[in-house]
Scaffold this motif. Structure first.
Motif, PDB file in Angstrom:
ATOM      1  N   GLU A 152       0.821  -1.204   0.000  1.00 13.94           N
ATOM      2  CA  GLU A 152       0.000   0.000   0.000  1.00 13.94           C
ATOM      3  C   GLU A 152       0.861   1.263   0.000  1.00 13.94           C
ATOM      4  O   GLU A 152       0.545   2.255  -0.657  1.00 13.94           O
ATOM      5  N   THR A 153       1.961   1.224   0.762  1.00  9.24           N
ATOM      6  CA  THR A 153       2.857   2.379   0.794  1.00  9.24           C
ATOM      7  C   THR A 153       3.459   2.634  -0.576  1.00  9.24           C
ATOM      8  O   THR A 153       3.504   3.775  -1.054  1.00  9.24           O
ATOM      9  N   GLU A 154       3.946   1.563  -1.226  1.00  9.83           N
ATOM     10  CA  GLU A 154       4.542   1.727  -2.550  1.00  9.83           C
ATOM     11  C   GLU A 154       3.491   2.137  -3.578  1.00  9.83           C
ATOM     12  O   GLU A 154       3.777   2.931  -4.489  1.00  9.83           O
ATOM     13  N   LYS A 155       2.276   1.621  -3.436  1.00  5.57           N
ATOM     14  CA  LYS A 155       1.199   2.011  -4.349  1.00  5.57           C
ATOM     15  C   LYS A 155       0.914   3.507  -4.230  1.00  5.57           C
ATOM     16  O   LYS A 155       0.717   4.200  -5.237  1.00  5.57           O
ATOM     17  N   MET A 156       0.920   4.009  -3.007  1.00 10.38           N
ATOM     18  CA  MET A 156       0.682   5.433  -2.787  1.00 10.38           C
ATOM     19  C   MET A 156       1.786   6.271  -3.439  1.00 10.38           C
ATOM     20  O   MET A 156       1.520   7.297  -4.079  1.00 10.38           O
ATOM     21  N   VAL A 198      12.687   4.324   9.216  1.00 19.79           N
ATOM     22  CA  VAL A 198      12.676   3.484  10.426  1.00 19.79           C
ATOM     23  C   VAL A 198      11.349   2.746  10.571  1.00 19.79           C
ATOM     24  O   VAL A 198      11.315   1.575  10.961  1.00 19.79           O
ATOM     25  N   ILE A 199      10.231   3.399  10.239  1.00 20.34           N
ATOM     26  CA  ILE A 199       8.914   2.808  10.508  1.00 20.34           C
ATOM     27  C   ILE A 199       8.322   2.130   9.277  1.00 20.34           C
ATOM     28  O   ILE A 199       7.205   1.615   9.351  1.00 20.34           O
ATOM     29  N   TYR A 200       9.022   2.123   8.133  1.00 18.98           N
ATOM     30  CA  TYR A 200       8.484   1.528   6.894  1.00 18.98           C
ATOM     31  C   TYR A 200       7.956   0.105   7.169  1.00 18.98           C
ATOM     32  O   TYR A 200       8.600  -0.675   7.875  1.00 18.98           O
ATOM     33  N   PRO A 201       6.761  -0.286   6.625  1.00 19.40           N
ATOM     34  CA  PRO A 201       5.922   0.477   5.700  1.00 19.40           C
ATOM     35  C   PRO A 201       4.869   1.351   6.371  1.00 19.40           C
ATOM     36  O   PRO A 201       3.942   1.791   5.706  1.00 19.40           O
TER      37      PRO A 201
END
Length: 497
Positions: A99-103, A330-333
């Motif tokens: 979802e992070t990469e999609k954003m 540090v917090i990815y994703p």
């Protein structure tokens, strides 16, 4: 980005003739014919009018050069995001960063779309003005000047058929422009059709492949030394995956996506809290085991008992650093809202960075919210430390370490291993560094020929054997020198006798 720029350059280079040579030829023919009709005075007046309107057009022309540079920059950023996604796909999948990469991809894509829409709107209005000025206004100037000899008597031209000349000039000019425009359209249409045919073939192949996948029809390229029939039997099977707190493999084959069988039947089990060290030559199946644990590769046989993929976190030798702020690394994703929802503050993150001796990076780089290309801003060792900080932040049950301490000093390596154990994280480690043996309880040793050994790891005994082996290998290197020296002594002894 390079291929895109080369394509744009080649297209513009190929268009030089149609965009430059033909207009120059038109101007020459136009001026020559006009001078025959109205004389040099009329040509001078027309030149002044054209230059005046051209200057006005240049003043209102949008900065298309800057627009093109911005378009290339934004398109390059979008392709860069895609390349990062492809390069670190496995690590992103392990950490659930879809979802992070999609954003991020959608954000870059939306930026490109908004910019291109703005450029196209301005290009449309400018095209209308340009067409009206160049084709109609300048043409009207020429026709007005051509009409002067018809309606006004000029010195020295009383007995000349001026109407015939004007008619011939207009007719020839229109024919020339029409023929040139038609030829240009044909050439552009041929290029567009050729590109369309290539794109159509690729899209058709993609759609056909997707339909075959939906129907379960797919073929694998088998590269194993075993027979195709033997491999096919294994590839046709399907294993069983069960969720459990511990990890257990029961007669599970390790198979690569291209059908190469690395291990025909792997069986081992570890409990939560038992650190596992995995060693063996390259290409023997170490990373393949991790992909099965992460749910990235299918199970072709046997039974796999393991926690769900969300309980695993992967730290490769080259950790993935996302596009974003220092906090995001540090917090990815997770994002900042997810971090706050977990009850974690920036002070907590700073304490985590202190464990890996990276707490100074916040002040050094300018704060938590600074955004950089972190793959270039941080050294290899700092990247691995950030990845370990990410591990401590998420605190999963299992950590998969693929040469994850190869660029940090031994004392930092031990510090991170001890802290992970303190947090209750079970370590599955691929490494050839003897300094890591003492942190693990079990060892899975691949021989590279499809065999393996799974046993308890006695670090002291194994280290003693390693040291003795190295000592013997060093002595064996000196054997030829000893033999040569012995031969010299025998020769001397024989000579004295």
């Amino acid at each position: 980005m390079i291929t895109h720029d080369i394509q744009r350059f080649s297209s513009h280079l190929a268009a030089i003739y149609s965009n430059l040579a033909k207009p120059v030829l038109d101007v020459i023919l136009y001026n020559y014919q006009l001078s025959q009709n109205v004389g040099a005075e009329g040509l001078l007046v027309l030149t002044i009018l054209v230059q005046t309107t051209a200057a006005l057009l240049r003043r209102v022309t949008p900065p298309f050069g800057a627009y093109a540079a911005t378009s290339a920059q934004l398109a390059g950023a979008l392709r860069h995001t895609h390349s990062r996604l492809a390069e670190f796909a496995e690590e992103i999948a392990f950490m659930g960063g879809e979802e992070t990469e999609k954003m991020l991809v959608e954000r870059d894509y939306a930026t490109v779309v908004l910019h291109e829409r703005k450029v196209l709107r301005r290009r449309w209005w400018f095209g209308c003005a340009e067409e009206g000025l160049v084709k109609w206004t300048w043409g009207a100037f020429g026709l007005v000047l051509c009409a002067i000899p018809v309606f006004f008597k000029l010195p020295g031209m009383e007995n000349v058929d001026l109407g015939g000349r004007t008619e011939g000039f207009v007719t020839n000019r229109r024919l020339l422009l029409s023929s040139s425009d038609a030829f240009g359209r044909v050439m552009y249409s041929y290029k567009d059709l050729s590109e369309l045919a290539g794109y159509t073939a690729r899209v058709s192949l993609l759609l056909d492949t997707m339909e075959d996948i939906k129907k379960g029809k797919f073929e694998k390229a088998l590269v194993s030394s075993a027979s195709i029939e033997e491999n096919a039997k294994i590839l046709q099977g399907r294993g069983e995956v069960m969720f459990s707190e511990n990890i257990e493999f029961e007669n599970v084959p390790i198979v690569t996506p291209n059908g190469d069988i690395l291990v025909r039947s792997l069986s081992f089990s570890i409990k939560h809290g038992q650190h596992l060290l995995i060693v063996g030559p390259n290409g023997c199946g170490k990373s393949s085991l991790f992909r099965i644990l992460g749910g990235l590769w299918p199970v072709y046989g046997g039974i796999v008992r393991k926690p769900p993929p969300s309980e695993f976190l992967l730290i490769p030798q080259r950790p993935y650093l996302s596009v974003g702020t220092l906090r995001d690394q540090v917090i990815y994703p997770h994002n900042k809202e997810d971090m706050i929802a977990r009850g974690i503050t920036d002070e907590d993150l700073l304490r985590i960075l202190a464990v890996v001796q990276m707490d100074n990076v916040v002040d050094r780089e300018g704060g938590w919210d600074v955004a950089r290309e972190w793959r270039d801003a941080l050294s290899g060792g700092d990247k691995q430390k950030i990845a370990w900080a990410r591990l401590f932040y998420h605190n999963p049950k299992y950590a998969i370490l693929d040469e994850a301490t190869s660029l940090v000093p031994p004392d930092m390596e031990g510090r991170m291993m001890d802290h992970a154990t303190k947090l209750g994280i079970t370590l599955l480690t691929v490494s050839h560094r003897p300094s890591l043996w003492k942190y693990h309880h079990m060892i899975l040793h691949y021989d590279g020929q499809g065999g393996y050994v799974f046993t308890k790891l006695d670090a002291e005994k194994r280290l003693a054997i390693q040291q003795e082996k190295q000592a013997l290998e060093t002595k064996l290197l000196d054997v030829p020198k000893w033999k040569a020296r012995l031969a010299e002594l025998k020769a001397v002894e024989s000579g004295d006798a």
